[in-house]
Design a protein around this motif. Structure first.
Motif, PDB file in Angstrom:
ATOM      1  N   ASP A  32       0.722  -1.220   0.051  1.00 60.94           N
ATOM      2  CA  ASP A  32      -0.114  -0.036  -0.039  1.00 60.94           C
ATOM      3  C   ASP A  32       0.908   1.284   0.090  1.00 60.94           C
ATOM      4  O   ASP A  32       0.234   2.509  -0.055  1.00 60.94           O
ATOM      5  CB  ASP A  32      -0.854   0.037   1.157  1.00 60.94           C
ATOM      6  CG  ASP A  32      -1.782  -1.162   1.085  1.00 60.94           C
ATOM      7  OD1 ASP A  32      -2.808  -1.407   0.230  1.00 60.94           O
ATOM      8  OD2 ASP A  32      -1.477  -2.170   2.067  1.00 60.94           O
ATOM      9  N   VAL A  33       2.133   1.148   0.126  1.00 61.41           N
ATOM     10  CA  VAL A  33       3.191   2.268  -0.118  1.00 61.41           C
ATOM     11  C   VAL A  33       3.339   2.559  -1.802  1.00 61.41           C
ATOM     12  O   VAL A  33       3.268   3.767  -1.929  1.00 61.41           O
ATOM     13  CB  VAL A  33       4.109   1.745   0.489  1.00 61.41           C
ATOM     14  CG1 VAL A  33       5.654   2.895   0.273  1.00 61.41           C
ATOM     15  CG2 VAL A  33       4.133   1.841   2.051  1.00 61.41           C
ATOM     16  N   LEU A  34       3.261   1.485  -2.462  1.00 60.17           N
ATOM     17  CA  LEU A  34       3.514   1.690  -3.827  1.00 60.17           C
ATOM     18  C   LEU A  34       2.533   1.981  -4.505  1.00 60.17           C
ATOM     19  O   LEU A  34       2.673   2.799  -5.667  1.00 60.17           O
ATOM     20  CB  LEU A  34       3.954   0.125  -4.276  1.00 60.17           C
ATOM     21  CG  LEU A  34       5.372  -0.454  -3.770  1.00 60.17           C
ATOM     22  CD1 LEU A  34       5.419  -1.836  -4.184  1.00 60.17           C
ATOM     23  CD2 LEU A  34       6.332   0.452  -3.780  1.00 60.17           C
ATOM     24  N   VAL A  35       1.272   1.742  -4.229  1.00 60.94           N
ATOM     25  CA  VAL A  35       0.183   2.195  -5.003  1.00 60.94           C
ATOM     26  C   VAL A  35      -1.118   2.597  -3.859  1.00 60.94           C
ATOM     27  O   VAL A  35      -0.966   2.010  -2.886  1.00 60.94           O
ATOM     28  CB  VAL A  35      -0.685   1.043  -5.880  1.00 60.94           C
ATOM     29  CG1 VAL A  35       0.265   0.511  -7.089  1.00 60.94           C
ATOM     30  CG2 VAL A  35      -1.026  -0.200  -5.180  1.00 60.94           C
ATOM     31  N   GLU A  36      -1.677   3.687  -4.231  1.00 57.43           N
ATOM     32  CA  GLU A  36      -2.621   4.148  -3.414  1.00 57.43           C
ATOM     33  C   GLU A  36      -4.035   3.106  -3.160  1.00 57.43           C
ATOM     34  O   GLU A  36      -4.588   2.810  -4.207  1.00 57.43           O
ATOM     35  CB  GLU A  36      -3.199   5.574  -3.952  1.00 57.43           C
ATOM     36  CG  GLU A  36      -4.107   6.339  -2.889  1.00 57.43           C
ATOM     37  CD  GLU A  36      -4.317   7.907  -3.299  1.00 57.43           C
ATOM     38  OE1 GLU A  36      -5.245   8.303  -2.539  1.00 57.43           O
ATOM     39  OE2 GLU A  36      -3.827   8.274  -4.237  1.00 57.43           O
ATOM     40  N   THR A  37      -4.122   2.930  -1.917  1.00 55.75           N
ATOM     41  CA  THR A  37      -5.181   2.223  -1.625  1.00 55.75           C
ATOM     42  C   THR A  37      -6.139   2.500  -0.255  1.00 55.75           C
ATOM     43  O   THR A  37      -5.473   3.434   0.327  1.00 55.75           O
ATOM     44  CB  THR A  37      -4.902   0.603  -1.429  1.00 55.75           C
ATOM     45  OG1 THR A  37      -3.942   0.548  -0.126  1.00 55.75           O
ATOM     46  CG2 THR A  37      -3.930   0.078  -2.411  1.00 55.75           C
ATOM     47  N   PRO A  38      -6.984   1.889   0.234  1.00 49.47           N
ATOM     48  CA  PRO A  38      -7.710   2.526   1.447  1.00 49.47           C
ATOM     49  C   PRO A  38      -6.750   2.324   2.451  1.00 49.47           C
ATOM     50  O   PRO A  38      -6.732   2.743   3.551  1.00 49.47           O
ATOM     51  CB  PRO A  38      -9.030   1.549   1.609  1.00 49.47           C
ATOM     52  CG  PRO A  38      -9.382   1.222   0.062  1.00 49.47           C
ATOM     53  CD  PRO A  38      -7.960   1.096  -0.677  1.00 49.47           C
ATOM     54  N   LYS A  39      -5.485   1.397   2.252  1.00 51.74           N
ATOM     55  CA  LYS A  39      -4.747   1.219   3.528  1.00 51.74           C
ATOM     56  C   LYS A  39      -3.424   1.995   3.302  1.00 51.74           C
ATOM     57  O   LYS A  39      -2.626   1.928   4.416  1.00 51.74           O
ATOM     58  CB  LYS A  39      -4.362  -0.320   3.672  1.00 51.74           C
ATOM     59  CG  LYS A  39      -5.336  -1.083   3.895  1.00 51.74           C
ATOM     60  CD  LYS A  39      -4.748  -2.520   4.031  1.00 51.74           C
ATOM     61  CE  LYS A  39      -6.020  -3.593   4.936  1.00 51.74           C
ATOM     62  NZ  LYS A  39      -5.485  -4.977   4.907  1.00 51.74           N
ATOM     63  N   THR A  40      -3.370   2.829   2.346  1.00 52.92           N
ATOM     64  CA  THR A  40      -2.172   3.626   2.146  1.00 52.92           C
ATOM     65  C   THR A  40      -1.855   4.641   3.479  1.00 52.92           C
ATOM     66  O   THR A  40      -0.776   4.635   3.875  1.00 52.92           O
ATOM     67  CB  THR A  40      -2.295   4.408   1.029  1.00 52.92           C
ATOM     68  OG1 THR A  40      -2.400   3.703  -0.104  1.00 52.92           O
ATOM     69  CG2 THR A  40      -1.019   5.560   0.742  1.00 52.92           C
ATOM     70  N   GLN A  41      -3.105   5.106   3.846  1.00 48.90           N
ATOM     71  CA  GLN A  41      -2.731   6.118   5.385  1.00 48.90           C
ATOM     72  C   GLN A  41      -2.278   5.097   6.348  1.00 48.90           C
ATOM     73  O   GLN A  41      -1.599   5.729   7.312  1.00 48.90           O
ATOM     74  CB  GLN A  41      -4.161   6.757   5.662  1.00 48.90           C
ATOM     75  CG  GLN A  41      -3.976   7.622   6.611  1.00 48.90           C
ATOM     76  CD  GLN A  41      -4.837   9.080   6.345  1.00 48.90           C
ATOM     77  OE1 GLN A  41      -5.862   9.049   5.671  1.00 48.90           O
ATOM     78  NE2 GLN A  41      -4.780  10.060   7.240  1.00 48.90           N
ATOM     79  N   LEU A  42      -3.011   4.030   6.660  1.00 50.89           N
ATOM     80  CA  LEU A  42      -2.197   2.974   7.592  1.00 50.89           C
ATOM     81  C   LEU A  42      -0.808   2.751   7.292  1.00 50.89           C
ATOM     82  O   LEU A  42       0.008   2.945   8.263  1.00 50.89           O
ATOM     83  CB  LEU A  42      -3.144   2.000   7.616  1.00 50.89           C
ATOM     84  CG  LEU A  42      -2.598   0.638   8.703  1.00 50.89           C
ATOM     85  CD1 LEU A  42      -2.778   1.148   9.982  1.00 50.89           C
ATOM     86  CD2 LEU A  42      -3.481  -0.765   8.451  1.00 50.89           C
ATOM     87  N   ALA A  43      -0.727   2.708   6.232  1.00 50.83           N
ATOM     88  CA  ALA A  43       0.864   2.311   5.809  1.00 50.83           C
ATOM     89  C   ALA A  43       1.827   3.343   6.072  1.00 50.83           C
ATOM     90  O   ALA A  43       2.760   3.462   6.797  1.00 50.83           O
ATOM     91  CB  ALA A  43       1.038   1.916   4.203  1.00 50.83           C
TER      92      ALA A  43
END
Length: 151
Positions: free
Chosen positions: A103-114
């Protein structure tokens, strides 16, 4: 829409993304093999739209089967290996980051958690590990994670 095939080395350097077929077998930048199709499903890697040129963003995942391209898998592995080298981070913390590293490489709903987990790790790890991890994010991270981390 029609696309030109993209020729990209296994480390993520775009060799050719428009009109011309690439006959190079290895990257002139790093020496890695050049591919033009997904190693998993053999679908062509999409280059520019026919009739278009300009900026090209190397894709992270295959649009046909969803598998990570070799450069994506290598970036994920590199980030986890960098963290594992640091004596200040626990195996549990490293595993927690491993759960969201894609989720660091592509934006997903978990990017903020990452981003939260990466920030916590950056506060714990040594400066060498921290700088290496930041550079990996600058080189391979999506724009959202860069903004969230102030990079």
């Amino acid at each position: 829409m029609n696309f030109y095939p993209a020729y990209i080395c296994e480390n993520g350097h775009a060799i050719s993304v428009a009109k011309f077929t690439c006959y190079d077998k290895f990257c002139s930048t790093c020496g890695a093999p050049v591919i033009h199709q997904c190693p998993e499903c053999k679908a062509a890697i999409k280059g520019h739209d026919v009739g278009c040129c300009g900026y090209y963003e190397v894709p992270a995942y295959c649009t046909t089967c969803g598998a990570p391209y070799p450069w994506t898998a290598k970036a994920i592995d590199a980030a986890l290996l960098v963290l594992a080298e640091d004596e200040n981070i626990t195996t549990e913390e490293c595993n927690r980051i491993g759960e969201v590293i894609s989720d660091v490489l592509v934006e997903t709903p978990k990017t903020q958690l990452a981003a939260v987990r990466i920030k916590k790790a950056l506060n714990v790890v040594g400066s060498v590990t921290g700088e290496a991890l930041k550079q990996l994010i600058v080189d391979y991270g999506c724009e959202a994670i860069k903004l969230l981390l102030g990079l």
